[in-house]
Every structure is written in C-alpha cells, then in structure tokens.
Write an enzyme that holds these catalytic residues in place. Structure first.
Site, PDB file in Angstrom:
ATOM      1  N   GLY A 212      40.868  -2.552 -43.062  1.00  0.00           N
ATOM      2  CA  GLY A 212      40.207  -2.614 -41.752  1.00  0.00           C
ATOM      3  C   GLY A 212      39.364  -1.376 -41.533  1.00  0.00           C
TER       4      GLY A 212
ATOM      5  N   GLY B 198      40.187   2.906 -38.717  1.00  0.00           N
ATOM      6  CA  GLY B 198      40.096   2.907 -40.181  1.00  0.00           C
ATOM      7  C   GLY B 198      38.990   3.821 -40.696  1.00  0.00           C
TER       8      GLY B 198
ATOM      9  CE  LYS C 195      47.927  -0.436 -29.246  1.00  0.00           C
ATOM     10  NZ  LYS C 195      46.997   0.639 -29.288  1.00  0.00           N
TER      11      LYS C 195
ATOM     12  CD  GLU D  43      53.650  10.602 -34.389  1.00  0.00           C
ATOM     13  OE1 GLU D  43      54.702  11.048 -34.872  1.00  0.00           O
ATOM     14  OE2 GLU D  43      53.492  10.430 -33.161  1.00  0.00           O
TER      15      GLU D  43
ATOM     16  CB  VAL E  74      53.442   5.538 -29.260  1.00  0.00           C
ATOM     17  CG1 VAL E  74      53.669   5.921 -27.802  1.00  0.00           C
ATOM     18  CG2 VAL E  74      54.155   4.244 -29.579  1.00  0.00           C
TER      19      VAL E  74
ATOM     20  CB  ILE F 224      50.302  12.713 -28.216  1.00  0.00           C
ATOM     21  CG1 ILE F 224      49.117  12.693 -27.255  1.00  0.00           C
ATOM     22  CG2 ILE F 224      51.385  13.646 -27.722  1.00  0.00           C
ATOM     23  CD1 ILE F 224      49.477  12.118 -25.890  1.00  0.00           C
TER      24      ILE F 224
ATOM     25  CD  GLU G  34      40.095  -3.324 -27.129  1.00  0.00           C
ATOM     26  OE1 GLU G  34      39.846  -4.369 -27.750  1.00  0.00           O
ATOM     27  OE2 GLU G  34      41.145  -2.684 -27.243  1.00  0.00           O
TER      28      GLU G  34
ATOM     29  CE  LYS H 271      49.544   2.611 -26.884  1.00  0.00           C
ATOM     30  NZ  LYS H 271      48.402   3.033 -26.030  1.00  0.00           N
TER      31      LYS H 271
ATOM     32  N   GLY I 180      41.271   6.960 -29.022  1.00  0.00           N
ATOM     33  CA  GLY I 180      40.042   7.523 -29.588  1.00  0.00           C
ATOM     34  C   GLY I 180      40.127   7.548 -31.093  1.00  0.00           C
TER      35      GLY I 180
END
Lengths: 418, 418
Positions: free
Chosen positions: A8, A13, A100, A124, A127, A131, A185, A200, A297
């Site tokens: 993807g 990606g 997710k 990781e 979620v 962060i 979106e 999440k 982002g």
C-alpha cells in the site's frame, strides 16, 4: 541486510519509504543491520514516483521472495489487508501495521498466527499516530497494573471541536473546513461518529488489561449533534467539550465508552487542541502519566511504523508479541449499568411548569442560567450521577411532557479523575 | 526463574522489592519467566522488615552467587555504586539502575563494559521517575532524527516554584515546606541549584543525539534567586517561571542549558505543576511529542526499574545497549556564544536617568510597568535576543551606573518553540 516490503503506497506507506530512505544511516545504526525497502505493492500506477522501479502490482513478487523478511501493511481496511497479513505471518514474515481496524477486528487471530510462526505482529502506529503509546503501555509500564486509560484519540474530531470553540462555527462548517485542510476524509463517518476512537481504545484496553476487548461491545457516540450553544454552556462551566475515549478496570470487568463530554478546563486533556492527541494512563505504581503529540499525519504515523521495524531487526530472532486472551464470558460492563452525570438542554413552552416537572422527575438537578440567545425558551440542567438506563428513562419522560417541545442536547459531564 | 539482587534498601530499592512481590503474577507473565528477589544488600539493620531473611551486609553473598543474573543498583552516588556496577557487569550480570549521577558521570565506561560482557546496563528510572522516556526516546522514536528536548526534569524545584506562585511564598519558606512534605532532601543543593536536572538532560541528550554529552559542560543555574516579585512580573506577562532543562542539535553541535525561565502560559510546559515532570521531544518525523507524569517518588521510580528488569528477562540472551560515543572534540556550544532574551529588574535612585542610560546601552528594550509594591524605585525591562557574553557585559555596565543601586533579577525569557 533486512529487506522490507511495503503493502500500500498511500499516505502512510509512502511515508515509511521516505523515512527509511532519509534517515537510513541512523536507522541502520540503531537496528544493528541495514534496512532496505525491496518492494512496494500497489495496484495503482505511479509513473513519476522515485520508487517506480520497486513498485509492483503482483503480490507474488513479495510473498515468493524469501529474502523479504518484514512486511509493512499500510493498505487499511479488513479485506485485502487481512488476507495479506495472514499470508505473510504464515510464511514466517514479520508484519508491522498502522491498521487499527484490522488489529481491533482480527487482533487475537493474527497475534496467535504470529506466535505460531515465531514472528512479530506489531502495530504501534495504529493508535496515537507517532505518539509512542503501545510499547510504553506494554513495556515501560510493565511493572504496573493498569487501572484506567482516558484519551483524545481522534485528531479530526478534536480539530473540529477546537474550531467550533475558537471560531463559534457550526459543526457542518467546521467539518467542511477540516476536509478542505486535509484533516478529514471525504467520507468522515469513521471519525465523526467515534468509530475510529472506539477501535483505538479497544486496542489500548486489550494491551493494558491483557485480554481482548471487542470494539463492538464499546458504547460509541460521535460529535455530530454538538452545537456552538453547547460549547458556550461548557465555557460558562469553565469547561470544554471533547470526544473522550475511556476504559477502566473495575472488579475484573471493564467500563469503557467513547462519547463527547463536558470536561473541566483544569483537566490535562482539556487543553489538548487541534489535531493533537493525548492519552492519560493510570497505573498502580506510576500513578498518572500522559502521552501527547500529533495523532495522525504521514510522517508521524510512518515514524511509528519504522520504529516497529527497527525493534524487530534489533531483536532479530527474538519475538514476544501480545497474547490477547479472548474471554468466553463478557468482559465489558453493559453501558446501561454505568453511571454518568448529564448536561441536558430542553426547549419548553412553559418555563415554570417545565422546571416543576423536571424537579419532580429527577429529584435533584443543578440549574444553569440559559444563554441570552435562547430567548427564555430553554431549560438547562445537570443531573446527579445516575445510571444510564435511568437517564434514558427519565429523558423519555421529559420529552413526553406537554410543556417540553424538544430535548436539544444531552452530553455527559466528565467527572472521572484517575 | 530469574534471580535478582537489589543493592541499597532505601526508598527506591524497597519500592522495587515491593512491586516485584505485589505484581508478581502479571510481571512474570509479561517477562515470560518468574522473577524473584533473592538478595538485598544494605549495611543498615532492618530487624522489622518483611525482607530481613534475604537482607545481607556482605556483597560477596551476591557477587559469588552464580544464580543471581540481574543486579538492581539503587544505592545512589558514584563511589560504592560505581564499584558494584563494574563488578556486576564484569561478572556478566545485567545491571538496572535509577542512579542518574552515576550514569551521567561514568555512562560511557559502564555501557562499554556491559557491551564487552554481553549484558545490559539499563537506566529508564534515572530520568523522569516513572515516566517512560528513555526507552521511548531510543526505541519508539528510533526512526526520527531528534532535534531538541525541553523539559521540567526536577520535581522538587517545580513544587517550590508552584508553591511560590500559588501562595506567594518566598523561596526559603517554600523550600522548608517541600522538605517538611518529603519533596526535598535535608541537603537540597542538588535539586535547587539545578544539578539534578543537569544530569538528567545530559542523559537524555546522550541518548537522543547518540553521542555522550558531558554534564560538566552544561551551563546550570538554579532557582534560589527567584523571588515572589519575579513571579508576579511573569504573571503580568501571561507567563510563569519554570526551571527548564533544554538541549538542541544545531549544525552538529549541541546547545544545552538548565536555568529558570519565564515561559508563556500557552506553552505546554507552563501548566506542569507541583512535583510533576514533563518532557517535550521534537523529532523530524513525529514533530512534537510530550511525556508527562510523576517525576519522582518511591513507586513510580521503582516501577521504571522493574520495567527494565522485565525487558531484560523478556529478551533474555539478547542485549543491545546504548553506544555513547565520546567525541574527542567538544560537542557542546559555549554558553557565551548562545542567545537569549533576558528579563531584568534593577533598583535605581533616579528613574529618568536610569531609563536613559539603559536605553543607550541596549539600544532596544521592552519596558514593563513596575509593580506598585516596588515604590517607584524599580526599572524593569526585557532585552532583545542577545549573546550571553554581551548580556553579561551590559549587565556589568548597568550595575556600575551611578543611578543604579542593585541588579535585582535577570531571568531568561523562553522563546523556543520546537
């Protein structure tokens, strides 16, 4: 050298490919081996991409290549992503994802498959974008029994609520602006209806309490009904409105929900604005800890994916994924049996009568002075902490009163302090 | 089964023993093996301790025991702790510590010794108490080039400054209260003079920039000269005073310092109160991320120690410590060559003359209206962003003016936004 394939070539990606290329030296140093993207799978054409030589439309180019040991899945959704993930794990390839939806839906099966094939399935990036939260929760707080998790987990809705508050905008206007700025979106349903935050908090809870929490069991309410008036009332209460996802372990069961809440400005989550996310974790040894940053982002999310890849390479040969026990019995408390305070606004044709009837129904409420703009047609009050089922019953009775024309808003008042 | 020895049965050491006992089941599950405290070393007597059977005053009971594979060093200081750590690492025992002084002083040597003996030397608990920061910085943000770290790293001084602000207390009074409440030690020098924060930013910087940053090279200024008046001026500037430790990578060199600063209330660190710590990290991919929680205390710190022990056991056989290159050339920018804005208060006997002379000296300053309590004897201004060496020169000239009786305060104004 470790060869990675990226499935993807969308926002995340392509970010993964970009980061591995840009920070190649320091990444290889930290991982202890060189990491290279050997193949990228996407059905679309990218004739001008710098990566066109390694792009392929044929999944076999990846799955039949024994030199590819790590697969990054950034396709999203639960169809192709699910099949490819199973195929990779079965072949003994490690998988890292930001998906997710897939983790929340098929996490237990995929984690089991990873264990059986002695590889890792890491997520990781699923979620909190960039962060660090999943590894800290699992590793750094490993000596703690986690009591609760409370967070702002969706950047889109937090941006919309921040705009509504700062500029007095209506929800629809703020949503359009978020879409224009690339923060929402074209189909924003998953964000604004709370589904994204729901998945999440399900993933975080599953890790924190070491048992699978099914997102389908989590009560979820979005922010589409929030109005500028609601936000102005919240301000009068020295509070603000946030979409909060929470879960708490109570006597072996889990209380969890996603909903807009009125939260006091002194609460650490109240000041989290725009597209930022923050997660408050409460553990028996550490007390309260908060993790804050950009929740979405391209590069933040991609950096979390790449960190998982580095982790796998660094501990090559070692694997130790999560073990999400799927409990036979239900482990989520029925929302009807949970308690909240509610902020309620009703439109009335007879204020005195309405006041009387409402006090009769609720026994005790805290009255708020209506905004001037309400033209005296509104009654506004906060209930005591009551069971959800009682709240529903009483609200139905309120709506059936002759003097009540419409229930304008009901919003939870967040009084949980870890 | 993994046998652990704890060196030093003080606050943190006894917390480690308590957590391993209390959360034994979940800890063993996460580590994949049972973890047991076999021995505790302390020269003191603890006749009423539940751990008296495993307490010993003889270090040989630990070092001559081949069944002890992990040593927790919670002695503190750099004498006995240093010798014991070297001995343990040389014998192939993993070492986990909360000792920031030792890590900041002998980190490169001890990390090298660990590598040579194929064991880990881990110190998550040395910075930020229970807040996960070292592993997230090294692992979760591994795909990032770290640009800067800015933090409140010392709970004692943050508690004192919060008390001074909220209650209008003088520094000495707030310090005594902190001592009474157990938030400051009998000898508070290391905290109030900034030495503790200095060692912590040295450790964080060494990890973030992957090269040893010597704490002795970091300019360090404590909070002992801060007065309630300074804090009131800060409030008039919609700001607050915090002891900030910072470091930033600039063209291959590191700018770093510890000092009280006047920081705007909208900055995420301004709202961090009492004994809480917070660390803002800026990376090229993730942007800004913040970690927040209790920076000290028995159980938070002990939980970070135990998390390191779990990490070692989980990845038994694998080791991959930090590699702190000690650069031959200096890697820290001389403080005299760094720039800051300064808030300056001077006591004058002639206001008009003072105003004139100061404007002549600085060319451009921003004047603040003196507090009423100053009785018209004060001039208060903020300089432009100037080199430290120029600031020093000019301040000397100001102090030598006939119309100036005393320079009351000079405090940096923090205008760094990652």
């Amino acid at each position: 050298m470790i060869n990675v394939a990226v499935l993807g070539y969308g926002v995340v990606g392509s970010g993964v490919v970009e980061i591995i290329r840009k920070n190649s030296l320091s990444i290889s140093k930290k991982a202890g081996k060189q990491i290279t993207v050997k193949r990228i799978l996407d059905i679309r054409d990218f004739p001008d991409s710098p990566d066109k030589d390694i792009l392929t439309k044929n999944a076999d180019d990846i799955f039949n290549d024994p030199d590819i040991n790590v697969v990054v899945e950034t396709i999203g959704g639960i169809t192709a992503a699910y099949e490819f993930t199973k195929r990779a794990l079965t072949q003994g390839k490690h998988v890292v994802t930001s998906n997710k939806e897939l983790v929340a839906t098929h996490g237990p099966e995929l984690l089991k498959l990873a264990r059986e094939n002695r590889v890792n399935y890491l997520f990781e990036a699923s979620v909190g974008g960039g962060i660090p939260i999943i590894r800290p929760l699992n590793r750094c707080l490993a000596a703690n029994e986690i009591r609760s998790i409370v967070g702002i987990l969706n950047g889109t809705t937090n941006y919309i609520l921040t705009q509504m508050k700062k500029e007095g905008k209506e929800f629809d206007v703020a949503l359009k602006e978020a879409q224009k700025n690339g923060y929402a979106e074209a189909d924003p349903t998953a964000d604004i209806e709370g589904h994204d935050a729901c998945r999440k908090i399900a993933i975080l809870s599953s890790i924190a309490y070491d048992e699978f929490v099914d997102y389908k069991k989590i009560y979820t309410e979005g922010i589409t009904k929030i109005t500028p008036s609601d936000i102005m009332y919240a301000e009068k209460m020295n509070s603000t409105i946030k979409l909060i996802a929470m879960s708490e372990k109570l006597n072996g069961m889990i209380e969890t929900r996603v909903s807009p809440v009125i939260i006091e400005n002194t609460h650490p989550l109240a000041g989290v604005e725009d597209v930022f996310n923050a997660i408050l974790v409460n553990g028996d040894a550490i007390g309260e800890a908060m993790f804050y940053g950009r929740g979405a982002g391209k590069l933040p999310t991609a950096s979390a994916v790449v960190a998982d890849v580095i982790e796998i390479v660094k501990h090559w040969g070692s694997f130790g994924g999560y073990n999400w026990n799927v409990k036979e019995e239900n482990n989520v408390i029925d929302i009807m049996e949970t308690e909240s305070k509610f902020f309620v606004r009703v439109k009335v044709n007879d204020k005195d009568k309405g006041t009387n009837e409402i006090e009769k129904l609720y026994q005790k409420v805290e009255w708020l002075k209506p905004l001037e703009a309400a033209n005296g047609e509104e009654l506004v009050f906060i209930t005591e902490c009551i069971l959800e089922k009682d709240a529903k019953d009483m609200l139905k009775k309120v709506s059936q009163l002759d003097c009540v024309e419409e229930v304008l808003s009901t919003i939870r008042v967040f009084d949980y302090r870890p």
